[in-house]
Design a protein around this motif. Structure first.
Motif, PDB file in Angstrom:
ATOM      1  N   TYR A  79       0.842  -1.192   0.000  1.00  0.00           N
ATOM      2  CA  TYR A  79       0.000   0.000   0.000  1.00  0.00           C
ATOM      3  C   TYR A  79       0.879   1.245   0.000  1.00  0.00           C
ATOM      4  N   TYR A  90       0.748   5.437   0.405  1.00  0.00           N
ATOM      5  CA  TYR A  90      -0.024   6.567   0.905  1.00  0.00           C
ATOM      6  C   TYR A  90       0.687   7.856   0.531  1.00  0.00           C
ATOM      7  N   ILE A 137       0.363  11.807   1.213  1.00  0.00           N
ATOM      8  CA  ILE A 137      -0.300  12.738   2.130  1.00  0.00           C
ATOM      9  C   ILE A 137       0.125  14.153   1.761  1.00  0.00           C
ATOM     10  N   PHE A 169      -5.788  12.311   1.975  1.00  0.00           N
ATOM     11  CA  PHE A 169      -4.656  11.543   1.443  1.00  0.00           C
ATOM     12  C   PHE A 169      -5.140  10.675   0.292  1.00  0.00           C
ATOM     13  N   TYR A 170      -4.192  10.178  -0.491  1.00  0.00           N
ATOM     14  CA  TYR A 170      -4.471   9.206  -1.543  1.00  0.00           C
ATOM     15  C   TYR A 170      -3.869   7.866  -1.136  1.00  0.00           C
ATOM     16  N   ARG A 171      -4.575   6.800  -1.467  1.00  0.00           N
ATOM     17  CA  ARG A 171      -4.038   5.470  -1.199  1.00  0.00           C
ATOM     18  C   ARG A 171      -4.030   4.676  -2.502  1.00  0.00           C
ATOM     19  N   GLU A 179     -11.546   4.083  -3.271  1.00  0.00           N
ATOM     20  CA  GLU A 179     -11.980   5.265  -2.540  1.00  0.00           C
ATOM     21  C   GLU A 179     -13.473   5.218  -2.242  1.00  0.00           C
ATOM     22  N   TYR A 219     -11.293   2.869   1.348  1.00  0.00           N
ATOM     23  CA  TYR A 219     -10.767   3.823   2.324  1.00  0.00           C
ATOM     24  C   TYR A 219     -11.454   5.160   2.147  1.00  0.00           C
ATOM     25  N   MET A 231     -10.621   9.139   2.130  1.00  0.00           N
ATOM     26  CA  MET A 231      -9.441  10.001   1.985  1.00  0.00           C
ATOM     27  C   MET A 231      -9.347  11.070   3.069  1.00  0.00           C
ATOM     28  N   ILE A 251      -4.340   6.080   8.374  1.00  0.00           N
ATOM     29  CA  ILE A 251      -3.055   5.917   7.700  1.00  0.00           C
ATOM     30  C   ILE A 251      -2.083   5.210   8.640  1.00  0.00           C
TER      31      ILE A 251
END
Length: 285
Positions: free
Chosen positions: A178, A180, A182, A189-191, A210, A250, A252, A258
């Protein structure tokens, strides 16, 4: 499969429409880039007799080196090194318009197969943090772009606001694949996720993760898809408490979700020793 980068407001319809058309047209597989080639298009560049240096150490055996660079501001060839495997593979060559070294914060606890490295590059209009990733332990690499920044970072006066935005942005990589990202404001945040397959499409790492994405299994037309996402964005909760998520998805805005990541070496930023290849007068950016 095309990754849809999250957006806001009226611009979302236009963004989602183009990407959704790409999705329904089919998911094209993007082959990983083989060892010895770059992650982005490469044009002829001068060869610089600059000494190789370690710019990031992950642990005792794994580290990232930089070579063939004009100076620390203009990137050259970055390599992933794993001494246990006698592996020294090219991550990327000569990112467009600037340094390959990511200027923000970077922490990684890599797995044996899934690895991701943050680098930095600019196009004609914007600069981006690039996520270079490998699903085969560092043998082959591919890349996709994430958070964007003003191109003024590479203007003659080096816009200080853009510099501070970049330096305050953080990238974390976990051993289970994964990633992340930030951004500077720490409000969302983006994952992204690595799926463990060697031919993973680089921009397909986040589709369906998302909260405001209806999922690939739902049969929605283009208009219904856009309406659903925009409705979710307008009505979603942006501050705690957050409602439970479906498995694999998740939110964001849920910064507490996180995971903390620590690089085994404790290094948190890339380094480059400018004394090894000083800037030549007349070649400043």
């Amino acid at each position: 499969m095309k990754h849809i980068k999250q957006g806001y407001g009226g611009g979302m319809s236009k963004l989602l429409l183009g990407d959704f058309v790409t999705l329904i047209a089919g998911c094209a597989s993007v082959a990983s880039i083989s060892t010895g080639t770059g992650a982005m298009p490469v044009h002829e560049r001068p060869t610089y007799n600059s000494p190789q240096q370690v710019v990031y150490r992950v642990d005792e055996h794994r580290y990232i080196t930089l070579e063939n660079y004009r100076d620390c501001r203009v990137g050259g060839i970055m390599k992933w090194n794993d001494d246990r495997k006698n592996l020294h593979a090219v991550i990327e060559k000569y990112p467009t318009w600037g340094s390959g070294i990511w200027q923000g914060k970077f922490k990684i606890d890599p797995g044996d197969e899934r690895i991701a490295i943050a680098t930095f590059g600019c196009g004609d209009k914007n600069c981006h943090v690039w996520i270079n990733f490998s699903n085969d332990g560092g043998l082959t690499w591919d890349a996709f772009s994430s958070e964007s920044f003003s191109h003024s970072y590479y203007s003659p006066n080096r816009n200080s606001y853009t510099r501070s935005d970049i330096e305050a942005t953080e990238v974390r990589v976990t051993k289970d694949g994964y990633i992340y990202v930030i951004p500077k404001n720490k409000k969302f945040f983006y994952r992204y996720r690595l799926n463990g397959t060697k031919d993973q499409s680089p921009e397909g790492t986040a589709t369906g993760d998302e909260r405001c994405w209806p999922g690939e299994g739902l049969k929605l037309g283009i208009k219904e898809h856009i309406d659903w996402v925009e409705s979710c964005e307008e009505n979603r909760v942006r501050k705690p408490p957050f409602s439970p998520m479906e498995p694999g998805k998740y939110d964001m805005y849920d910064l507490a979700s996180i995971p903390d990541v620590k690089t085994p070496s404790s290094q948190e930023r890339f380094t480059c020793d400018p004394s090894l290849n000083p800037v030549v007068e007349g070649e400043e950016e």
